[in-house]
Design a protein around this motif. Sequence first.
Motif, PDB file in Angstrom:
ATOM      1  N   THR A 129      -8.192 -76.913 -11.760  1.00 30.94           N
ATOM      2  CA  THR A 129      -7.787 -75.712 -11.452  1.00 30.94           C
ATOM      3  C   THR A 129      -5.846 -75.200 -11.851  1.00 30.94           C
ATOM      4  O   THR A 129      -5.354 -76.474 -12.461  1.00 30.94           O
ATOM      5  N   CYS A 130      -5.819 -74.790 -11.644  1.00 36.39           N
ATOM      6  CA  CYS A 130      -4.160 -74.073 -12.809  1.00 36.39           C
ATOM      7  C   CYS A 130      -3.633 -72.885 -11.005  1.00 36.39           C
ATOM      8  O   CYS A 130      -4.837 -72.110 -10.500  1.00 36.39           O
ATOM      9  N   CYS A 131      -2.295 -73.116 -10.598  1.00 35.52           N
ATOM     10  CA  CYS A 131      -1.939 -72.380 -10.113  1.00 35.52           C
ATOM     11  C   CYS A 131      -0.766 -72.224 -10.718  1.00 35.52           C
ATOM     12  O   CYS A 131       0.390 -72.604 -10.926  1.00 35.52           O
ATOM     13  N   LEU A 132      -0.596 -70.675 -10.663  1.00 31.51           N
ATOM     14  CA  LEU A 132       0.794 -69.864 -11.227  1.00 31.51           C
ATOM     15  C   LEU A 132       2.071 -69.437 -10.014  1.00 31.51           C
ATOM     16  O   LEU A 132       1.142 -69.210  -8.742  1.00 31.51           O
ATOM     17  N   THR A 133       3.015 -70.352  -9.767  1.00 24.85           N
ATOM     18  CA  THR A 133       4.210 -69.953  -8.982  1.00 24.85           C
ATOM     19  C   THR A 133       4.857 -68.168  -9.323  1.00 24.85           C
ATOM     20  O   THR A 133       4.690 -67.921 -10.500  1.00 24.85           O
ATOM     21  N   ASP A 134       5.578 -67.847  -8.586  1.00 28.13           N
ATOM     22  CA  ASP A 134       5.978 -66.870  -8.225  1.00 28.13           C
ATOM     23  C   ASP A 134       7.877 -66.928  -8.950  1.00 28.13           C
ATOM     24  O   ASP A 134       7.646 -65.660  -9.699  1.00 28.13           O
ATOM     25  N   ASP A 135       8.082 -68.393  -9.497  1.00 26.73           N
ATOM     26  CA  ASP A 135       8.877 -68.204 -10.470  1.00 26.73           C
ATOM     27  C   ASP A 135       8.318 -68.664 -11.940  1.00 26.73           C
ATOM     28  O   ASP A 135       9.535 -69.085 -13.192  1.00 26.73           O
ATOM     29  N   GLY A 136       6.774 -68.209 -12.100  1.00 20.90           N
ATOM     30  CA  GLY A 136       6.806 -68.135 -13.647  1.00 20.90           C
ATOM     31  C   GLY A 136       5.715 -69.627 -14.246  1.00 20.90           C
ATOM     32  O   GLY A 136       6.415 -70.079 -15.762  1.00 20.90           O
ATOM     33  N   ARG A 137       6.041 -70.688 -12.849  1.00 13.57           N
ATOM     34  CA  ARG A 137       5.329 -72.327 -13.445  1.00 13.57           C
ATOM     35  C   ARG A 137       4.423 -72.714 -12.953  1.00 13.57           C
ATOM     36  O   ARG A 137       3.600 -71.793 -12.119  1.00 13.57           O
ATOM     37  N   VAL A 138       3.882 -73.050 -13.810  1.00 16.65           N
ATOM     38  CA  VAL A 138       2.192 -73.435 -13.590  1.00 16.65           C
ATOM     39  C   VAL A 138       1.931 -74.890 -12.995  1.00 16.65           C
ATOM     40  O   VAL A 138       2.601 -75.706 -13.928  1.00 16.65           O
ATOM     41  N   MET A 139       1.053 -75.012 -12.306  1.00 13.93           N
ATOM     42  CA  MET A 139       0.597 -76.652 -11.865  1.00 13.93           C
ATOM     43  C   MET A 139      -0.732 -76.663 -11.928  1.00 13.93           C
ATOM     44  O   MET A 139      -1.929 -75.549 -11.868  1.00 13.93           O
ATOM     45  N   SER A 140      -1.323 -77.559 -12.218  1.00 13.33           N
ATOM     46  CA  SER A 140      -2.518 -78.284 -12.391  1.00 13.33           C
ATOM     47  C   SER A 140      -2.983 -79.391 -12.121  1.00 13.33           C
ATOM     48  O   SER A 140      -2.284 -80.556 -11.888  1.00 13.33           O
ATOM     49  N   PHE A 141      -4.324 -79.333 -11.504  1.00  9.69           N
ATOM     50  CA  PHE A 141      -5.132 -80.669 -10.741  1.00  9.69           C
ATOM     51  C   PHE A 141      -6.296 -81.099 -11.695  1.00  9.69           C
ATOM     52  O   PHE A 141      -7.380 -79.909 -11.535  1.00  9.69           O
ATOM     53  N   GLY A 142      -6.963 -82.345 -11.033  1.00  6.09           N
ATOM     54  CA  GLY A 142      -8.427 -82.358 -11.690  1.00  6.09           C
ATOM     55  C   GLY A 142      -8.600 -83.114 -12.865  1.00  6.09           C
ATOM     56  O   GLY A 142      -7.268 -84.191 -13.340  1.00  6.09           O
ATOM     57  N   CYS A 143     -10.032 -83.205 -13.772  1.00  3.91           N
ATOM     58  CA  CYS A 143     -10.237 -83.560 -14.578  1.00  3.91           C
ATOM     59  C   CYS A 143      -9.124 -83.285 -15.810  1.00  3.91           C
ATOM     60  O   CYS A 143      -8.703 -82.085 -15.956  1.00  3.91           O
ATOM     61  N   GLY A 144      -8.615 -84.795 -16.759  1.00  6.10           N
ATOM     62  CA  GLY A 144      -7.619 -84.041 -17.681  1.00  6.10           C
ATOM     63  C   GLY A 144      -8.323 -84.199 -18.690  1.00  6.10           C
ATOM     64  O   GLY A 144      -7.298 -84.120 -20.012  1.00  6.10           O
ATOM     65  N   LYS A 145      -9.549 -84.951 -18.504  1.00  8.41           N
ATOM     66  CA  LYS A 145     -10.704 -84.931 -20.273  1.00  8.41           C
ATOM     67  C   LYS A 145     -10.338 -83.833 -21.908  1.00  8.41           C
ATOM     68  O   LYS A 145     -10.483 -82.385 -21.027  1.00  8.41           O
ATOM     69  N   HIS A 146     -10.047 -83.780 -23.220  1.00  7.35           N
ATOM     70  CA  HIS A 146      -8.970 -82.637 -23.438  1.00  7.35           C
ATOM     71  C   HIS A 146      -8.629 -82.785 -23.550  1.00  7.35           C
ATOM     72  O   HIS A 146      -7.202 -81.767 -24.729  1.00  7.35           O
ATOM     73  N   GLY A 147      -6.995 -82.823 -22.476  1.00  4.69           N
ATOM     74  CA  GLY A 147      -6.360 -81.741 -22.197  1.00  4.69           C
ATOM     75  C   GLY A 147      -5.657 -80.339 -21.482  1.00  4.69           C
ATOM     76  O   GLY A 147      -4.656 -80.413 -21.681  1.00  4.69           O
ATOM     77  N   ARG A 148      -7.256 -80.653 -20.660  1.00  4.36           N
ATOM     78  CA  ARG A 148      -6.807 -79.450 -20.190  1.00  4.36           C
ATOM     79  C   ARG A 148      -6.040 -78.585 -19.306  1.00  4.36           C
ATOM     80  O   ARG A 148      -5.967 -78.075 -18.971  1.00  4.36           O
ATOM     81  N   LEU A 149      -5.195 -80.209 -18.482  1.00  2.00           N
ATOM     82  CA  LEU A 149      -4.646 -79.873 -17.742  1.00  2.00           C
ATOM     83  C   LEU A 149      -2.965 -79.499 -18.306  1.00  2.00           C
ATOM     84  O   LEU A 149      -2.355 -79.237 -17.306  1.00  2.00           O
ATOM     85  N   GLY A 150      -2.878 -79.964 -19.528  1.00  2.00           N
ATOM     86  CA  GLY A 150      -1.260 -79.720 -20.379  1.00  2.00           C
ATOM     87  C   GLY A 150      -1.163 -79.711 -20.316  1.00  2.00           C
ATOM     88  O   GLY A 150       1.023 -79.981 -19.312  1.00  2.00           O
ATOM     89  N   SER A 151      -0.932 -81.288 -19.848  1.00  2.59           N
ATOM     90  CA  SER A 151       0.304 -82.285 -18.281  1.00  2.59           C
ATOM     91  C   SER A 151       0.589 -83.275 -19.294  1.00  2.59           C
ATOM     92  O   SER A 151       1.503 -84.311 -18.784  1.00  2.59           O
ATOM     93  N   GLY A 152       0.430 -83.553 -20.940  1.00  2.00           N
ATOM     94  CA  GLY A 152       0.892 -84.034 -21.787  1.00  2.00           C
ATOM     95  C   GLY A 152       0.368 -85.887 -22.498  1.00  2.00           C
ATOM     96  O   GLY A 152       0.720 -86.497 -23.089  1.00  2.00           O
ATOM     97  N   ASN A 153      -1.106 -85.473 -21.123  1.00  2.00           N
ATOM     98  CA  ASN A 153      -2.091 -87.264 -21.404  1.00  2.00           C
ATOM     99  C   ASN A 153      -3.612 -86.236 -21.149  1.00  2.00           C
ATOM    100  O   ASN A 153      -3.511 -85.115 -20.721  1.00  2.00           O
ATOM    101  N   ASP A 154      -4.060 -87.016 -21.612  1.00  2.00           N
ATOM    102  CA  ASP A 154      -5.870 -86.751 -20.866  1.00  2.00           C
ATOM    103  C   ASP A 154      -6.379 -87.466 -19.702  1.00  2.00           C
ATOM    104  O   ASP A 154      -7.691 -87.458 -19.224  1.00  2.00           O
ATOM    105  N   GLU A 155      -5.232 -87.562 -18.531  1.00  2.00           N
ATOM    106  CA  GLU A 155      -5.710 -89.174 -17.275  1.00  2.00           C
ATOM    107  C   GLU A 155      -6.107 -87.442 -16.324  1.00  2.00           C
ATOM    108  O   GLU A 155      -5.095 -86.488 -15.918  1.00  2.00           O
ATOM    109  N   ASP A 156      -7.226 -87.789 -15.422  1.00  2.00           N
ATOM    110  CA  ASP A 156      -6.844 -86.879 -14.011  1.00  2.00           C
ATOM    111  C   ASP A 156      -5.830 -86.926 -13.195  1.00  2.00           C
ATOM    112  O   ASP A 156      -5.252 -88.093 -13.308  1.00  2.00           O
TER     113      ASP A 156
END
Length: 387
Positions: free
Chosen positions: A49-76
């Motif tokens: 899942t991804c959530c966008l804030t009103d000041d333009g930031r994005v946070m993510s959580f869940g499965c990290g495989k293939h880097g889908r969270l954009g967090s710098g690693n592939d960890e959940d």
Amino acid sequence: MAVYTWGFGKAGQLGTGTASTSHTPQLLKCEDVIGQASVSQISSGGLHTCCLTDDGRVMSFGCGKHGRLGSGNDEDQLSPSPVKFPHNTKIVQVSCGSWHGAAVSEDRQLFTWGYPRACGVPGIIPDPRGILTPIPVPSFTPGRLSGVSCGHNYTLAWTDSGQAFSWGCGRHGVLGHGTEEDSPTPREIEVLSDKGVAFMDAGYAHCGAVTKDGAVCMFGKGADGALGLKEKTLGNNLVPTKVNSLKGVDVVEISCSVGEHHGHTLAVTRDGQVYSWGDGYKGKLGTGDQEPRFEPTKIPPSSFQNEAIAHVGSGGIHSSAVSVSGRVFTWGCGSDGRLGHPEGKGHRYLFRSDVPKQVEFFKPNQHAEMVKCSYYHTVALVNEVKR
């Protein structure tokens, strides 16, 4: 605004800090990540899942495989964590696909991350785990980018001037270029060049576009009737084709299912009516049965307590809608808590609703603004009105 999640949580896609499944909505606690900011947009993908804030930031959580969270690693990630955009980048729209993500910045630049095949940036040598942080898609379009939608290993985007582009895996003809060939970089969908595209949605194996005059054009896998082109047209549709049975209906939004099988589509009109078509598996068309519909069929307004609908969401085997007054309705398969109805607990494979049913969890002062469905979970953006 607050974010609530429910459904299957094995990979942490509910963001609750555990991998537990929930049959009722759970409040996302994200103050440690976003501070005093508020969430303004949500997107649900393949076990994340991804959530966008009103000041333009994005946070993510869940499965990290293939880097889908954009967090710098592939960890959940079991709780919200920042998506690592370049410094001072402000995001205005975000979309999650099966294994990748995309976002539009305030200056209309496109960023992608995750599974490289869908990211539209050839020539780079990514980490073998995937593209782990967002990277810009160079020279994307001569117009101003308006929106982006991520499907299963492919991406759709459109501009303010109504141009439409696609890239990634071309299976089933989801790129709309007349073949099933892949496209490693963004390519204009020529059939839509004179249509004036206002909105697009990428499902797992089919997708569609809404034009500025309210028409719907569908393309991709047609075997389940999810294209709405009638029973005699059930093959793959390699170019966008207008759904003629919606003539005279002013559509503003469509949502294409995110499951590989049992494809279906939802559409909401400017006056708040909902149409559904495709495979009726588990009652996810909301028509009161499990029969397929090969062309758009209106869901009776009484199913939504005669309220106009503002937004719709298609999961893999369930569906959702938000009314203009902020009520949440869900229908289809209720296994693993997808529908948010507590009575589904303990009936993993049997519970379903063939008609839209209100999610009773929310109080009268909690007005939903948006709802998104993945295959396994549901996310709602809720405005908690002070009395």
